[in-house]
Design a protein around this motif. Structure first.
Motif, PDB file in Angstrom:
ATOM      1  N   HIS A 116       0.819  -1.220   0.000  1.00 16.14           N
ATOM      2  CA  HIS A 116       0.000   0.000   0.000  1.00 16.14           C
ATOM      3  C   HIS A 116       0.850   1.266   0.000  1.00 16.14           C
ATOM      4  O   HIS A 116       0.566   2.208  -0.726  1.00 16.14           O
ATOM      5  CB  HIS A 116      -0.926  -0.017   1.218  1.00 16.14           C
ATOM      6  CG  HIS A 116      -1.826   1.160   1.299  1.00 16.14           C
ATOM      7  ND1 HIS A 116      -2.791   1.416   0.363  1.00 16.14           N
ATOM      8  CD2 HIS A 116      -1.906   2.177   2.194  1.00 16.14           C
ATOM      9  CE1 HIS A 116      -3.425   2.533   0.682  1.00 16.14           C
ATOM     10  NE2 HIS A 116      -2.907   3.010   1.797  1.00 16.14           N
ATOM     11  N   ASP A 117       1.863   1.299   0.818  1.00 14.67           N
ATOM     12  CA  ASP A 117       2.658   2.512   0.925  1.00 14.67           C
ATOM     13  C   ASP A 117       3.944   2.403   0.098  1.00 14.67           C
ATOM     14  O   ASP A 117       4.276   1.363  -0.419  1.00 14.67           O
ATOM     15  CB  ASP A 117       3.006   2.786   2.385  1.00 14.67           C
ATOM     16  CG  ASP A 117       3.770   1.632   3.006  1.00 14.67           C
ATOM     17  OD1 ASP A 117       3.875   0.575   2.378  1.00 14.67           O
ATOM     18  OD2 ASP A 117       4.254   1.797   4.138  1.00 14.67           O
ATOM     19  N   SER A 118       4.637   3.500  -0.021  1.00 11.20           N
ATOM     20  CA  SER A 118       5.892   3.487  -0.771  1.00 11.20           C
ATOM     21  C   SER A 118       7.059   3.576   0.213  1.00 11.20           C
ATOM     22  O   SER A 118       7.836   4.522   0.201  1.00 11.20           O
ATOM     23  CB  SER A 118       5.929   4.634  -1.763  1.00 11.20           C
ATOM     24  OG  SER A 118       5.769   5.857  -1.077  1.00 11.20           O
ATOM     25  N   SER A 119       7.166   2.572   1.049  1.00 11.46           N
ATOM     26  CA  SER A 119       8.233   2.546   2.041  1.00 11.46           C
ATOM     27  C   SER A 119       9.525   2.027   1.414  1.00 11.46           C
ATOM     28  O   SER A 119       9.574   1.661   0.244  1.00 11.46           O
ATOM     29  CB  SER A 119       7.826   1.663   3.220  1.00 11.46           C
ATOM     30  OG  SER A 119       7.699   0.331   2.795  1.00 11.46           O
ATOM     31  N   TRP A 177       9.381  -1.610  -0.140  1.00 12.48           N
ATOM     32  CA  TRP A 177       8.281  -1.862  -1.061  1.00 12.48           C
ATOM     33  C   TRP A 177       8.571  -3.060  -1.967  1.00 12.48           C
ATOM     34  O   TRP A 177       7.725  -3.944  -2.130  1.00 12.48           O
ATOM     35  CB  TRP A 177       8.024  -0.618  -1.922  1.00 12.48           C
ATOM     36  CG  TRP A 177       6.775  -0.715  -2.725  1.00 12.48           C
ATOM     37  CD1 TRP A 177       5.529  -0.363  -2.323  1.00 12.48           C
ATOM     38  CD2 TRP A 177       6.636  -1.208  -4.059  1.00 12.48           C
ATOM     39  NE1 TRP A 177       4.618  -0.597  -3.323  1.00 12.48           N
ATOM     40  CE2 TRP A 177       5.277  -1.114  -4.407  1.00 12.48           C
ATOM     41  CE3 TRP A 177       7.523  -1.706  -4.997  1.00 12.48           C
ATOM     42  CZ2 TRP A 177       4.794  -1.499  -5.638  1.00 12.48           C
ATOM     43  CZ3 TRP A 177       7.039  -2.096  -6.230  1.00 12.48           C
ATOM     44  CH2 TRP A 177       5.686  -1.981  -6.535  1.00 12.48           C
TER      45      TRP A 177
END
Length: 75
Positions: A27-30, A33
């Motif tokens: 979901h996030d762009s950590s 990813w």
């Protein structure tokens, strides 16, 4: 009959887990990813492989799965 139902349940759960893992994306762009993406695809691929191997083994021994296999091949 209970063993057959449990086998079918295992196949259904493995297939559902494979579908969720293969179709999901982080979901996030950590920073992790790519690692998360590859891990989810590896889990999905392992679930597909396990379901395929179990189905091939159980269609020879389980009467209900064998009947489904004959029905699926007839069409």
């Amino acid at each position: 009959m209970t063993k057959t139902i449990l086998r079918i349940l295992v196949l259904v759960l493995l297939t559902a887990a494979a579908a969720v893992a293969l179709l999901s994306s982080p979901h996030d762009s950590s920073a992790t990813w790519w690692q998360d993406l590859l891990l989810s695809k590896a889990i999905g691929s392992a679930a597909v492989y396990a379901a395929f191997r179990l189905y091939r083994r159980w269609r020879k021994t389980d009467p209900l799965i064998a009947a489904y296999d004959r029905y699926a091949r007839a069409e």
